[in-house]
Design a protein around this motif. Sequence first.
Motif, PDB file in Angstrom:
ATOM      1  N   GLY A 137       1.224  -7.485  -6.647  1.00 24.26           N
ATOM      2  CA  GLY A 137       0.761  -6.913  -7.905  1.00 24.26           C
ATOM      3  C   GLY A 137       1.817  -6.131  -8.652  1.00 24.26           C
ATOM      4  N   VAL A 138       2.913  -5.766  -7.995  1.00 27.37           N
ATOM      5  CA  VAL A 138       3.943  -4.943  -8.633  1.00 27.37           C
ATOM      6  C   VAL A 138       4.547  -5.665  -9.829  1.00 27.37           C
ATOM      7  CG1 VAL A 138       6.198  -3.849  -8.313  1.00 27.37           C
ATOM      8  CG2 VAL A 138       4.450  -3.658  -6.530  1.00 27.37           C
ATOM      9  N   ASN A 139       4.961  -6.919  -9.654  1.00 22.63           N
ATOM     10  CA  ASN A 139       5.457  -7.724 -10.765  1.00 22.63           C
ATOM     11  C   ASN A 139       4.345  -8.540 -11.417  1.00 22.63           C
ATOM     12  OD1 ASN A 139       8.181  -6.913 -10.515  1.00 22.63           O
ATOM     13  ND2 ASN A 139       8.513  -8.387  -8.870  1.00 22.63           N
ATOM     14  N   GLU A 140       3.353  -8.919 -10.624  1.00 24.34           N
ATOM     15  CA  GLU A 140       2.268  -9.753 -11.143  1.00 24.34           C
ATOM     16  C   GLU A 140       1.493  -9.066 -12.261  1.00 24.34           C
ATOM     17  OE1 GLU A 140       3.133 -11.174  -6.957  1.00 24.34           O
ATOM     18  OE2 GLU A 140       2.962  -9.232  -7.998  1.00 24.34           O
ATOM     19  N   ARG A 141       1.453  -7.737 -12.274  1.00 19.30           N
ATOM     20  CA  ARG A 141       0.724  -7.031 -13.349  1.00 19.30           C
ATOM     21  C   ARG A 141       1.331  -7.347 -14.716  1.00 19.30           C
ATOM     22  NH1 ARG A 141       3.219  -0.914 -12.990  1.00 19.30           N
ATOM     23  NH2 ARG A 141       5.170  -1.553 -12.000  1.00 19.30           N
ATOM     24  N   TYR A 142       2.639  -7.509 -14.773  1.00 17.10           N
ATOM     25  CA  TYR A 142       3.293  -7.861 -16.034  1.00 17.10           C
ATOM     26  C   TYR A 142       3.046  -9.325 -16.396  1.00 17.10           C
ATOM     27  CZ  TYR A 142       5.642  -3.391 -15.402  1.00 17.10           C
ATOM     28  OH  TYR A 142       5.910  -2.053 -15.220  1.00 17.10           O
ATOM     29  N   ASP A 143       2.897 -10.179 -15.376  1.00 20.44           N
ATOM     30  CA  ASP A 143       2.508 -11.567 -15.645  1.00 20.44           C
ATOM     31  C   ASP A 143       1.106 -11.610 -16.244  1.00 20.44           C
ATOM     32  OD1 ASP A 143       4.906 -12.190 -14.394  1.00 20.44           O
ATOM     33  OD2 ASP A 143       3.962 -12.733 -12.492  1.00 20.44           O
ATOM     34  N   CYS A 144       0.220 -10.768 -15.721  1.00 18.36           N
ATOM     35  CA  CYS A 144      -1.143 -10.673 -16.261  1.00 18.36           C
ATOM     36  C   CYS A 144      -1.104 -10.275 -17.733  1.00 18.36           C
ATOM     37  CB  CYS A 144      -1.945  -9.674 -15.442  1.00 18.36           C
ATOM     38  SG  CYS A 144      -3.614  -9.368 -16.040  1.00 18.36           S
ATOM     39  N   LEU A 145      -0.294  -9.292 -18.046  1.00 17.35           N
ATOM     40  CA  LEU A 145      -0.141  -8.866 -19.446  1.00 17.35           C
ATOM     41  C   LEU A 145       0.382 -10.009 -20.303  1.00 17.35           C
ATOM     42  CD1 LEU A 145      -0.035  -6.663 -21.655  1.00 17.35           C
ATOM     43  CD2 LEU A 145       2.258  -6.084 -20.809  1.00 17.35           C
ATOM     44  N   ASP A 179      -0.389  -2.221 -22.058  1.00 14.88           N
ATOM     45  CA  ASP A 179      -0.809  -2.391 -23.454  1.00 14.88           C
ATOM     46  C   ASP A 179      -1.461  -3.758 -23.639  1.00 14.88           C
ATOM     47  OD1 ASP A 179      -1.168  -1.937 -26.140  1.00 14.88           O
ATOM     48  OD2 ASP A 179       0.897  -2.483 -26.686  1.00 14.88           O
ATOM     49  N   LEU A 180      -2.685  -3.872 -23.139  1.00 11.43           N
ATOM     50  CA  LEU A 180      -3.417  -5.135 -23.214  1.00 11.43           C
ATOM     51  C   LEU A 180      -3.886  -5.404 -24.641  1.00 11.43           C
ATOM     52  CD1 LEU A 180      -5.612  -4.660 -20.021  1.00 11.43           C
ATOM     53  CD2 LEU A 180      -3.697  -6.264 -20.250  1.00 11.43           C
ATOM     54  N   PRO A 181      -4.067  -6.677 -25.010  1.00 10.04           N
ATOM     55  CA  PRO A 181      -4.601  -6.990 -26.338  1.00 10.04           C
ATOM     56  C   PRO A 181      -5.983  -6.360 -26.541  1.00 10.04           C
ATOM     57  CG  PRO A 181      -3.733  -8.973 -25.284  1.00 10.04           C
ATOM     58  CD  PRO A 181      -3.737  -7.894 -24.237  1.00 10.04           C
ATOM     59  N   ALA A 182      -6.287  -6.068 -27.771  1.00  8.83           N
ATOM     60  CA  ALA A 182      -7.578  -5.449 -28.084  1.00  8.83           C
ATOM     61  C   ALA A 182      -8.751  -6.360 -27.742  1.00  8.83           C
ATOM     62  CB  ALA A 182      -7.620  -5.078 -29.566  1.00  8.83           C
ATOM     63  N   SER A 183      -8.499  -7.655 -27.645  1.00  6.61           N
ATOM     64  CA  SER A 183      -9.576  -8.597 -27.325  1.00  6.61           C
ATOM     65  C   SER A 183     -10.017  -8.511 -25.872  1.00  6.61           C
ATOM     66  CB  SER A 183      -9.145 -10.030 -27.645  1.00  6.61           C
ATOM     67  OG  SER A 183      -7.982 -10.377 -26.920  1.00  6.61           O
ATOM     68  N   HIS A 227      13.639  -7.647  -3.974  1.00  7.17           N
ATOM     69  CA  HIS A 227      14.091  -6.851  -5.125  1.00  7.17           C
ATOM     70  C   HIS A 227      12.931  -6.165  -5.835  1.00  7.17           C
ATOM     71  CE1 HIS A 227      17.920  -8.761  -4.365  1.00  7.17           C
ATOM     72  NE2 HIS A 227      17.379  -9.944  -4.530  1.00  7.17           N
ATOM     73  N   PHE A 228      11.989  -5.645  -5.039  1.00  7.77           N
ATOM     74  CA  PHE A 228      10.912  -4.832  -5.596  1.00  7.77           C
ATOM     75  C   PHE A 228      10.511  -3.800  -4.551  1.00  7.77           C
ATOM     76  CE2 PHE A 228       8.320  -7.553  -2.994  1.00  7.77           C
ATOM     77  CZ  PHE A 228       7.175  -6.830  -2.697  1.00  7.77           C
ATOM     78  N   ASP A 229       9.862  -2.755  -5.018  1.00  8.74           N
ATOM     79  CA  ASP A 229       9.401  -1.690  -4.138  1.00  8.74           C
ATOM     80  C   ASP A 229       7.874  -1.733  -4.069  1.00  8.74           C
ATOM     81  OD1 ASP A 229       8.781   0.610  -2.753  1.00  8.74           O
ATOM     82  OD2 ASP A 229       9.965   1.954  -4.013  1.00  8.74           O
ATOM     83  N   PRO A 230       7.294  -1.929  -2.902  1.00  8.00           N
ATOM     84  CA  PRO A 230       5.827  -1.965  -2.804  1.00  8.00           C
ATOM     85  C   PRO A 230       5.152  -0.688  -3.294  1.00  8.00           C
ATOM     86  CG  PRO A 230       6.830  -2.780  -0.778  1.00  8.00           C
ATOM     87  CD  PRO A 230       7.940  -2.200  -1.605  1.00  8.00           C
ATOM     88  N   GLU A 231       5.893   0.395  -3.399  1.00 10.63           N
ATOM     89  CA  GLU A 231       5.315   1.653  -3.864  1.00 10.63           C
ATOM     90  C   GLU A 231       5.529   1.885  -5.359  1.00 10.63           C
ATOM     91  OE1 GLU A 231       6.168   4.979  -1.352  1.00 10.63           O
ATOM     92  OE2 GLU A 231       5.688   3.880   0.486  1.00 10.63           O
ATOM     93  N   ALA A 232       5.993   0.837  -6.069  1.00 11.60           N
ATOM     94  CA  ALA A 232       6.262   0.985  -7.503  1.00 11.60           C
ATOM     95  C   ALA A 232       4.995   0.887  -8.352  1.00 11.60           C
ATOM     96  CB  ALA A 232       7.273  -0.064  -7.966  1.00 11.60           C
ATOM     97  N   ALA A 233       3.886   0.484  -7.769  1.00 17.12           N
ATOM     98  CA  ALA A 233       2.648   0.343  -8.544  1.00 17.12           C
ATOM     99  C   ALA A 233       1.455   0.577  -7.636  1.00 17.12           C
ATOM    100  CB  ALA A 233       2.569  -1.028  -9.195  1.00 17.12           C
ATOM    101  N   SER A 234       0.365   1.005  -8.247  1.00 23.45           N
ATOM    102  CA  SER A 234      -0.867   1.295  -7.513  1.00 23.45           C
ATOM    103  C   SER A 234      -2.056   1.041  -8.428  1.00 23.45           C
ATOM    104  CB  SER A 234      -0.862   2.760  -7.058  1.00 23.45           C
ATOM    105  OG  SER A 234      -2.165   3.215  -6.768  1.00 23.45           O
ATOM    106  N   ALA A 235      -3.042   0.300  -7.931  1.00 26.34           N
ATOM    107  CA  ALA A 235      -4.253   0.082  -8.723  1.00 26.34           C
ATOM    108  C   ALA A 235      -4.992   1.390  -8.956  1.00 26.34           C
ATOM    109  CB  ALA A 235      -5.159  -0.922  -8.006  1.00 26.34           C
ATOM    110  N   ALA A 236      -5.086   2.210  -7.916  1.00 24.69           N
ATOM    111  CA  ALA A 236      -5.810   3.484  -8.050  1.00 24.69           C
ATOM    112  C   ALA A 236      -5.173   4.378  -9.103  1.00 24.69           C
ATOM    113  CB  ALA A 236      -5.852   4.186  -6.694  1.00 24.69           C
ATOM    114  N   LYS A 237      -3.839   4.447  -9.108  1.00 24.60           N
ATOM    115  CA  LYS A 237      -3.157   5.285 -10.105  1.00 24.60           C
ATOM    116  C   LYS A 237      -3.275   4.699 -11.503  1.00 24.60           C
ATOM    117  CE  LYS A 237       0.176   7.314  -6.879  1.00 24.60           C
ATOM    118  NZ  LYS A 237       1.615   7.417  -6.493  1.00 24.60           N
ATOM    119  N   ALA A 238      -3.190   3.369 -11.614  1.00 22.10           N
ATOM    120  CA  ALA A 238      -3.314   2.743 -12.927  1.00 22.10           C
ATOM    121  C   ALA A 238      -4.691   2.989 -13.522  1.00 22.10           C
ATOM    122  CB  ALA A 238      -3.049   1.242 -12.812  1.00 22.10           C
TER     123      ALA A 238
END
Length: 315
Positions: A137-145, A179-183, A227-238
């Motif tokens: 999910g660390v990089n995948e969240r940006y793919d989702c966006l 910054d998800l689309p308003a839709s 080349h990523f840190d597993p602690e760079a993102a968190s669903a709970a914090k987001a």
Amino acid sequence: MKGALIALALLAGLGMLLLWLCYCLAFHRYQRDKTLNVFEESRYGNLAAAMRAGRAFYESLQFEDADISSFDGLRLHGQFCGVREGKPLMLLFHGWRSCAARDFGCVLEFYLSQGFGLLLVDQRAHSKSGGKVISFGVNERYDCLAWARWADQRFHPTAMYLDGISMGAATVLMASELDLPASVRGIIADCGYTSPRDILRKVIRQLHLPVGPVYFLLRLSARLFGHFDPEAASAAKALAHCRVPVLFAHGEADGFVPCDMARENYARCAAPKRMMTVPGADHGFSYLIDRPGVEAALKRFFAETLPKANGDSKP
């Protein structure tokens, strides 16, 4: 002296090999065809028939392919069907080392019956998408966006929903602060974990291994080879910054992602939210165990979040 240097070199080599094995076990691209496409009673019990029916329904649909580029230059693949401009759209994100056909085959017919077009995403390092690193999910969240922005511009839907299961649920929840689309009118998260760190440490503990040292090796392997840190993102914090309504679902008998993780995510969510848990449901099987209950919860969520005919404002 020479012998000591050789010994040190061997130890360093063994250390790198151990790190590589840790990386391959958790983060490197790998999918088993049998896991994705063969649903045996010996493994899935009385759910196997429903899973085969879901796969058959998926295969009966006429999909069109879509490709976009990720923020780091990967080719990301998806497929869509039943999509028309001015119609609501469901974006679906599968779990770790899985695929959309396996994870969502059983629910696709329901979504189509509710008037949704479908966009099924191959997460990075899975199926037809590029990449070799699964980053939980660390990089995948940006793919989702990126997919949400592409779909918004391509189809102009009246509403979009981000639907994820397991790692896919964590992905869409981590994307909730972006910054998800308003839709984007809502997020559906089925059995998502609180953070990559939490789920990795839980699995290590479940395997009866020393949590601290093994997690250290896993995190180091992710940083060295992925080349990523597993602690760079968190669903709970987001979720503390989320403004999009969220429907949480979780099986109470989940043996992989504890139901308490969903409860923590729910508690941290700052947006309008609902939660349902399904007694007796293991990981990812809530819909199959209680199809009427889950469908009723989804219909209620859509009734609360879909735009009305007179064009209401976003909740």
